[in-house]
Design an enzyme around this catalytic site. Structure first.
Site, PDB file in Angstrom:
ATOM      1  N   LYS A 135       0.821  -1.215   0.000  1.00  0.00           N
ATOM      2  CA  LYS A 135       0.000   0.000   0.000  1.00  0.00           C
ATOM      3  C   LYS A 135       0.850   1.258   0.000  1.00  0.00           C
ATOM      4  O   LYS A 135       0.498   2.252  -0.614  1.00  0.00           O
ATOM      5  CB  LYS A 135      -0.944   0.014   1.209  1.00  0.00           C
ATOM      6  CG  LYS A 135      -2.161  -0.853   1.020  1.00  0.00           C
ATOM      7  CD  LYS A 135      -3.213  -0.507   2.053  1.00  0.00           C
ATOM      8  CE  LYS A 135      -4.352  -1.509   2.040  1.00  0.00           C
ATOM      9  NZ  LYS A 135      -5.165  -1.420   3.252  1.00  0.00           N
ATOM     10  N   LYS A 215      -5.117 -10.308  -8.132  1.00  0.00           N
ATOM     11  CA  LYS A 215      -6.293 -10.624  -7.343  1.00  0.00           C
ATOM     12  C   LYS A 215      -7.493  -9.818  -7.863  1.00  0.00           C
ATOM     13  O   LYS A 215      -7.336  -8.649  -8.225  1.00  0.00           O
ATOM     14  CB  LYS A 215      -5.968 -10.223  -5.895  1.00  0.00           C
ATOM     15  CG  LYS A 215      -7.020 -10.568  -4.891  1.00  0.00           C
ATOM     16  CD  LYS A 215      -6.523 -10.218  -3.498  1.00  0.00           C
ATOM     17  CE  LYS A 215      -7.690 -10.104  -2.549  1.00  0.00           C
ATOM     18  NZ  LYS A 215      -7.285  -9.783  -1.181  1.00  0.00           N
ATOM     19  N   LYS A 218     -12.233  -4.525  -7.288  1.00  0.00           N
ATOM     20  CA  LYS A 218     -13.034  -3.525  -7.960  1.00  0.00           C
ATOM     21  C   LYS A 218     -12.153  -2.374  -8.452  1.00  0.00           C
ATOM     22  O   LYS A 218     -12.300  -1.895  -9.566  1.00  0.00           O
ATOM     23  CB  LYS A 218     -14.088  -3.001  -6.984  1.00  0.00           C
ATOM     24  CG  LYS A 218     -15.121  -2.127  -7.644  1.00  0.00           C
ATOM     25  CD  LYS A 218     -16.218  -1.749  -6.671  1.00  0.00           C
ATOM     26  CE  LYS A 218     -16.782  -0.416  -7.074  1.00  0.00           C
ATOM     27  NZ  LYS A 218     -18.205  -0.374  -7.191  1.00  0.00           N
TER      28      LYS A 218
END
Ligand code: TRP
Length: 353
Positions: A135, A215, A218
């Site tokens: 991240k 993976k 959205k």
């Protein structure tokens, strides 16, 4: 496990009365991403519903909105993301009569416990978390303390309810290991307050996006969403990645490396699955036909889900009631744990005098 502990149950007029429960407690949560996808469904929701249906556990399912603020987001969209996630929980079959469904920020004790746990969490352990590294790489302009301390809040989510079983996907196992470490450190310093939580891995393999690369997610735009109309599911599947060595009908395929086959394992019953496996390998089954069978299986399974979601969307009051009841019940347990925590740590006026 099996120990008796106070389970707070919402009584009339907001009065919370403790009763005894001997069932092990499970806790899990999902970030409010909004429209969920088939990966969330088969990897998490469906597994939660199965666990609940076993009746062995007392269960709490949380929409972890406080985790979601660590990444910049559009404030206007957050309420509907939260509501949609709660709707998906219920529509997938988490029966609010048999479990507690709530929003994390409705129970501020999560954040309070996270603060206390932070003081027994080594910085080095947080820095080693793969998700933190990913991240902070993805959001270089906003590497904030929240994405660093994210696993502490996650540990607090679980420990607050003394949950011992935590259903998660494989990407969360590292966070859970850290939660166990935090639990041991807290207990060693302040006394045995928390039981150690154990991860319960989802039995469905991880579903990749239709690009077959990463993976399903959205935000990556590679997801088949739970609300997609059948023809959208079909269109997405048609463009989806399969075994690159299987080019035309007759070519033998390798189900073990094919993401379409992985999706079949989540949506197709074992006898039909075995047949797909065999005929893909022999070459008799082409990718086009295989994808259409998957479309049928997904549509069959998700049609009731979509109907239930649509019903709930028309009646948001009903969903809000579920969430309020859930928050009240969760809050009862949370307050009682924090009372113990304060006592163990020698904090608050109750420990004076
Ligand atoms: N971090 C988890 C995820 O991204 C979500 C989560 C937050 C969670 N708190 C939790 C999962 C507690 C299990 C238990 O998937």
């Amino acid at each position: 496990m099996g120990q008796i502990r106070a389970l707070a149950v919402a009584g009339s007029g907001g009065y919370v009365k403790p009763v005894m429960s001997e069932r092990a407690r499970i806790f899990s949560g999902m970030q409010p991403t909004g429209g969920l996808h088939v990966g969330n469904y088969s990897g998490a929701l469906k597994g939660w519903v199965n666990l609940l249906d076993q009746g062995t556990y007392e269960a709490l399912f949380c929409v972890v909105d406080a985790h979601a603020v660590t990444i910049e987001y559009d404030v206007k969209q957050m309420p509907s993301r939260i509501l949609e996630t709660a709707i998906a929980y219920i529509a997938a079959g988490l029966d609010p009569e048999r479990c507690t469904i709530f929003i994390q920020s409705d129970v501020p004790e999560h954040m309070e416990l996270a603060w206390y746990l932070g003081s027994v969490t080594p910085m080095g352990d947080l820095g080693r978390m793969t998700q933190f590294k990913e991240k902070s790489e993805q959001h270089q302009q906003n590497v904030n303390a929240g994405i660093f301390t994210y696993p502490i809040l996650m540990a607090a989510d679980v420990l607050l309810y003394k949950a011992t079983v935590v259903p998660v996907g494989d990407d969360q196992v590292q966070h859970l290991e850290l939660a166990r470490e935090i639990c041991r450190k807290f207990n060693a310093r302040y006394g045995a307050v928390f039981p150690e939580p154990k991860p319960l891995l989802s039995s469905t393999p991880r579903i990749l996006g239709i690009d077959g690369k990463s993976k399903m997610s959205k935000s990556r735009g590679n997801a088949i969403e739970l609300d997609d109309e059948p023809r959208v599911v079909e269109k997405k599947l048609k463009s989806a990645f399969t075994d690159p060595l299987k080019v035309r009908l007759g070519d033998p395929g390798r189900p073990e490396i094919c993401n379409i086959f992985t999706m079949h394992t989540a949506f197709t019953a074992p006898p039909a699955l075995a047949e797909i496996d065999a005929t893909c390998r022999s070459g008799a089954l082409g990718c086009g036909e295989c994808k259409m069978r998957l479309r049928d299986a997904i549509v069959r399974e998700l049609t009731p889900f979509r109907q239930k979601s649509a019903e709930l969307r028309k009646d948001p009051r009903r969903v809000l009631n579920v969430l309020q009841d859930g928050a009240e019940r969760a809050h009862g347990i949370a307050r009682s744990t924090l009372r113990e925590v304060h006592h163990a740590m020698g904090l608050t006026s109750r420990s004076l005098g």
